[in-house]
Write an enzyme that holds these catalytic residues in place. Structure first.
Site, PDB file in Angstrom:
ATOM      1  N   ASP A   1     -14.083 -11.719  11.091  1.00 20.18           N
ATOM      2  CA  ASP A   1     -13.222 -11.105  10.347  1.00 20.18           C
ATOM      3  C   ASP A   1     -13.462  -9.786  10.276  1.00 20.18           C
ATOM      4  O   ASP A   1     -13.155  -9.139   9.405  1.00 20.18           O
ATOM      5  CB  ASP A   1     -12.933 -11.640   8.876  1.00 20.18           C
ATOM      6  CG  ASP A   1     -11.674 -11.318   8.342  1.00 20.18           C
ATOM      7  OD1 ASP A   1     -10.787 -10.663   8.985  1.00 20.18           O
ATOM      8  OD2 ASP A   1     -11.398 -11.424   7.199  1.00 20.18           O
TER       9      ASP A   1
ATOM     10  N   LYS B   1     -14.664  -2.623   8.961  1.00 18.80           N
ATOM     11  CA  LYS B   1     -15.557  -3.491   8.300  1.00 18.80           C
ATOM     12  C   LYS B   1     -16.994  -3.772   8.841  1.00 18.80           C
ATOM     13  O   LYS B   1     -17.834  -4.086   8.375  1.00 18.80           O
ATOM     14  CB  LYS B   1     -14.785  -4.962   8.294  1.00 18.80           C
ATOM     15  CG  LYS B   1     -13.769  -5.070   7.280  1.00 18.80           C
ATOM     16  CD  LYS B   1     -13.306  -6.432   7.654  1.00 18.80           C
ATOM     17  CE  LYS B   1     -12.211  -6.989   6.635  1.00 18.80           C
ATOM     18  NZ  LYS B   1     -11.777  -8.321   6.695  1.00 18.80           N
TER      19      LYS B   1
ATOM     20  N   ARG C   1       0.737  -1.248   0.077  1.00 18.29           N
ATOM     21  CA  ARG C   1       0.103   0.024  -0.012  1.00 18.29           C
ATOM     22  C   ARG C   1       0.920   1.295  -0.150  1.00 18.29           C
ATOM     23  O   ARG C   1       0.338   2.691  -0.020  1.00 18.29           O
ATOM     24  CB  ARG C   1      -1.099   0.026   1.162  1.00 18.29           C
ATOM     25  CG  ARG C   1      -2.026  -1.245   1.148  1.00 18.29           C
ATOM     26  CD  ARG C   1      -3.035  -1.287   2.028  1.00 18.29           C
ATOM     27  NE  ARG C   1      -3.542  -2.394   1.982  1.00 18.29           N
ATOM     28  CZ  ARG C   1      -3.336  -3.269   2.689  1.00 18.29           C
ATOM     29  NH1 ARG C   1      -2.710  -3.170   3.571  1.00 18.29           N
ATOM     30  NH2 ARG C   1      -4.025  -4.839   2.515  1.00 18.29           N
TER      31      ARG C   1
HETATM   32  O1  LIG Z   1      -6.073 -10.391   9.273  1.00 17.17           O
HETATM   33  C1  LIG Z   1      -5.102  -9.811   8.687  1.00 17.17           C
HETATM   34  O2  LIG Z   1      -4.018 -10.335   9.138  1.00 17.17           O
HETATM   35  C2  LIG Z   1      -5.484  -9.421   7.327  1.00 17.17           C
HETATM   36  C3  LIG Z   1      -4.307  -9.108   6.235  1.00 17.17           C
HETATM   37  C4  LIG Z   1      -4.750  -8.381   5.426  1.00 17.17           C
HETATM   38  C5  LIG Z   1      -3.464  -7.860   4.444  1.00 17.17           C
HETATM   39  O3  LIG Z   1      -2.371  -7.824   5.086  1.00 17.17           O
HETATM   40  O4  LIG Z   1      -3.692  -7.433   3.502  1.00 17.17           O
HETATM   41  C6  LIG Z   1      -6.161  -8.427   4.973  1.00 17.17           C
HETATM   42  C7  LIG Z   1      -7.158  -8.808   5.862  1.00 17.17           C
HETATM   43  N1  LIG Z   1      -6.710  -9.379   7.160  1.00 17.17           N
HETATM   44  C8  LIG Z   1      -8.415  -9.092   5.632  1.00 17.17           C
HETATM   45  O5  LIG Z   1      -9.409  -9.472   6.552  1.00 17.17           O
HETATM   46  C9  LIG Z   1      -9.014  -8.253   4.310  1.00 17.17           C
HETATM   47  O6  LIG Z   1     -10.284  -8.160   4.152  1.00 17.17           O
HETATM   48  C10 LIG Z   1      -8.023  -7.955   3.305  1.00 17.17           C
HETATM   49  C11 LIG Z   1      -8.158  -7.219   2.180  1.00 17.17           C
HETATM   50  C12 LIG Z   1      -6.951  -6.960   1.661  1.00 17.17           C
HETATM   51  C13 LIG Z   1      -6.565  -6.550   0.570  1.00 17.17           C
HETATM   52  O7  LIG Z   1      -5.347  -6.105   0.226  1.00 17.17           O
HETATM   53  O8  LIG Z   1      -7.454  -6.515  -0.464  1.00 17.17           O
HETATM   54  N2  LIG Z   1      -6.033  -7.377   2.768  1.00 17.17           N
HETATM   55  C14 LIG Z   1      -6.597  -7.790   3.710  1.00 17.17           C
HETATM   56 CA   LIG Z   2      -8.373 -10.575   8.203  1.00 19.05          CA
END
Ligand SMILES: O=C(O)c1cc(C(=O)O)c2c(n1)C(=O)C(=O)c1cc(C(=O)O)[nH]c1-2
Ligand SMILES: [Ca+2]
Length: 706
Positions: free
Chosen positions: A298, A325, A115
């Protein structure tokens, strides 16, 4: 070119005095993503045109927010690579490649995405997918120092942008879907030396607690959560508050998601799904507000935090504005974590409201899929995910990329649940029998929708809503030009009026736009820039663009009277699939199950790819010939395709292959019938049907059930 002055702490604190720059992830420490620039405004925006574009060497998706410092733009791309380009022309200056081992993709939940970076003096800071924090000299693009911030044996990854304040670089990590324990760390910006680390949830009490906050948090847990990691990863937002000298972190979901497996016997499970305030110098706990006690869907609280002064009940209050969320907009007093307001901004079924005396949500019975499956709003993707929102102090509106969507949860209870290394460990099945008929009905009654939503913060209600034809749209930028910019997953960049949401300008980006646009100026000309390219977990689960393929990731920059053009996009020719196999139906069905468990997270449910990684239905003959070697021997490991010989054997792979060939034939028949081949509109119309197919796919993808 000219070497600019170091980006000192003083400059970062006074970012408003140099609005031509974009110095940090959310522009300034408040992270409102509101720019004082107004040359591009409601009067002039009609002449906004492409000034330049820069194309990277891959199409694995981009979530980057570029930084702009004195005419130079710094941004990240897939595999945690970093670039510097001329902000006025897009001319290449340097590329930094941290050489992330491609096999890392298997323990990164959401693709090889990143990001963005932070800047301090003459260094840029980059988190890598394999858990390193790297300082890069921003003039030469070479490494100054690098530290491993995670245990490489565990499934940690870094996707978020580091933040920097007071000479310290703050970084968290992701990985709770695989069973990790979350924390945030601070490193000295000059030397890379670690100064402090704050864990977000307690570890095994037998090992002793790191601090009093962990000891207190442990009283809210039960069972042997540490064996499962417990979760609480700080994978996106970390915000420094210069007015109160505090650091706010957004803490992630529980691991496994299912709270009865994670903490049998209940408990709030602090500090999951909380905003926690820390001392920025020492990492000491100051206060917390837990948005979702005993989180089980989540529902991360990692989504971007914005700081603002808000008129509230006749007073001006210093608040955190948060729209994570869970589907509520929270206003939290920054001094002590007091909840001022929590109102739903999207469809919410897990809680009816917040009890303002206790500050706690009132959960709706049956939504925690306890023995009985449940269709829950928002889905695990959230009412709003990482895609940055914006807050305009001019309108008092918060602009949220909203996702109005539910999802079926179906429990995997003990003792059937087994924690698997390297795989998703949610503790629920998604869809599947016996509930699918019920879910189909629930789904058809409320198909996924998405919008750009303006939220009147002081009145705590929706001001206006711009519905989008497609789900999973991009982040937002607000400007003093009374405009809001947002990209969409169907490949457009929009400018809308900040006051009423009417669309005043549109550009065809040829590909999905996920991150938030930025704005800056060079030589008195204002630019709007955004990273374009689909990827991340959201798009890979819905498969738009699957038949048209994707151009490589690009940065696009726009200015008034800009007249550059994109090259025409020619969708790739699709090879004909090999002949159907003679395999029995039940073996193909078994291949489907295996595909959903081991392949779908990247290659798409039901083998509907999103165009960022190879779509299994359009494999060239050479890959069919080498299918076994790719899956079992790591033939394409360097491209990011891990080997699976630890969990699959040749007979399994043959079944998966037969399923893939079957899907290629089904798709060919569909394309021939409907002429879908190149018509994006028809594809969009079909979105809901394919999203439905994803939700109702066989249950195994979430793991933990073998
Ligand atoms: O619980 C986590 O450690 C974690 C990490 C990440 C991440 O690092 O991108 C996402 C999520 N959860 C998550 O729940 C989520 O919906 C999500 C979407 C994205 C993305 O980049 O599109 N990353 C993540
Ligand atoms: Ca997650």
């Amino acid at each position: 070119g000219e070497v600019s002055l170091p980006v000192s702490g003083q400059r970062l604190l006074a970012a408003d005095e140099e609005p031509h720059n974009w110095l940090s992830y959310g522009r300034d420490y408040l992270e409102q993503r509101f720019s004082p620039l107004g040359q591009v405004n409601t009067e002039t925006v009609s002449s906004l045109g492409l000034a330049w574009y820069f194309e990277s060497d891959n199409h694995l998706g981009t979530e980057t927010t570029p930084l702009v410092v004195d005419g130079v733009m710094y941004f990240t791309d897939a595999w945690s690579t970093a670039y510097a380009v001329d902000a006025a022309t897009g001319a290449f200056i340097w590329k930094f490649d941290p050489h992330v081992p491609r096999a890392k993709s298997i323990t990164a939940c959401c693709g090889a995405i990143n990001r963005g970076m932070a800047v301090w003096n003459n260094s840029l800071f980059l988190g890598t997918l394999d858990g390193r924090l790297v300082a890069i000299d921003r003039v030469s693009g070479t490494e100054r120092w690098s530290v491993q911030t995670t245990d490489p044996e565990q499934a940690y990854s870094i996707t978020g942008a580091p933040r920097v304040a007071k000479g310290l670089v703050y970084i968290g990590n992701g990985g709770s879907e695989f069973g990790t324990r979350g924390y945030v760390s601070a490193y000295d910006a000059e030397t890379g030396e670690m100064r402090w680390r704050f864990h977000t949830i307690p570890g095994n009490p037998a090992d002793g607690f790191e601090n009093a906050a962990m000891e207190q948090a442990a009283a809210t847990w039960n069972g042997q959560w540490w064996k499962y990691g417990g979760g609480g990863t700080v994978w996106d937002t970390i915000v420094y508050d210069p007015e109160l000298d505090q650091l706010y972190i957004g803490v992630g979901n529980g691991a496994p998601h299912n709270r009865r497996l994670r903490s049998p016997g209940g408990g709030d499970n602090l500090f999951l799904s909380s905003v926690v305030a820390l001392d920025p110098d020492t990492g000491e706990y100051l206060w917390h507000y837990q948005e979702v006690p005993a989180e089980t869907w989540d529902y991360t609280a990692t989504q971007q935090i914005a700081l603002a002064d808000i008129h509230w009940n006749g007073e001006v209050r210093k608040v955190i504005v948060h729209a994570p969320k869970a589907g509520f907009v929270y206003l939290i007093d920054r001094r002590d974590g007091e909840l001022l307001s929590a109102e739903a901004y999207t469809t919410v079924s897990w809680a009816s409201h917040y009890d303002m005396d206790s500050g706690r949500p009132v959960e709706v019975e049956g939504q925690d899929y306890d023995g009985e499956s449940a269709f829950v709003f928002p889905s695990a993707m959230g009412g709003h995910n990482w895609h940055p929102m914006a807050y305009s102090p001019d309108t008092g509106y918060l602009y949220i990329p909203e996702l109005d969507m539910g999802m079926p949860f179906d429990e995997i209870s003990a003792p059937d649940y087994k924690h698997l290394k390297r795989h998703f460990n949610t503790g629920y099945k998604i869809g599947g029998e016996p509930a699918s008929q019920r879910f189909t009905e629930a789904f058809m009654q409320h198909l996924p929708k998405a919008s750009l939503l303006a939220w009147d913060v002081s009145r705590a209600k929706v001001a206006w809503k711009l519905p989008h034809p497609n789900v999973h749209n991009g982040g937002v930028l607000a400007t003093a030009g009374s405009l809001v910019f947002q990209g969409t997953s169907d490949g457009r960049l929009l400018a809308v009026r900040a006051d009423d949401g009417s669309v005043v300008w549109t550009f065809n980006t040829q590909n999905s736009v996920l991150p938030g646009p930025v704005t800056y100026a060079v030589d008195g000309e204002q630019y709007i820039a955004v990273a374009v390219g689909r990827g991340g977990v959201l798009t890979s689960n819905t498969g738009q663009n699957y038949h048209t393929g994707n151009p490589n990731n690009r940065i696009m920059a726009f200015k008034l009277k800009g007249n550059a053009t994109l090259p025409a996009w020619v969708p790739p020719e699709r090879p004909l699939p090999p002949a159907r196999t003679a395999m029995r139906e039940e073996d193909i069905a078994a291949g489907h199950q295996l595909f959903d468990r081991f392949c779908a997270r990247c290659h798409g449910a039901n083998a509907i790819g999103d165009g960022s990684v190879p779509d299994m239905r359009y494999l060239e003959p050479v890959w069919h010939e080498n299918f076994q070697a790719v899956v079992l021997e790591g033939l394409m490991e360097q491209a990011g395709m891990p080997r699976f010989d630890d969990v699959l054997d040749a007979a399994d792979v043959e079944k998966i292959h037969a399923f893939v060939i079957e899907r290629a034939h089904e798709d060919l028949a569909l394309r021939t019938e409907t002429g879908w081949w190149a018509d994006l509109k028809d594809e969009l119309a079909d979105l809901s049907a394919r999203a439905l197919a994803w939700f109702l796919r066989p249950a195994a993808q979430s793991g933990g059930d073998e």
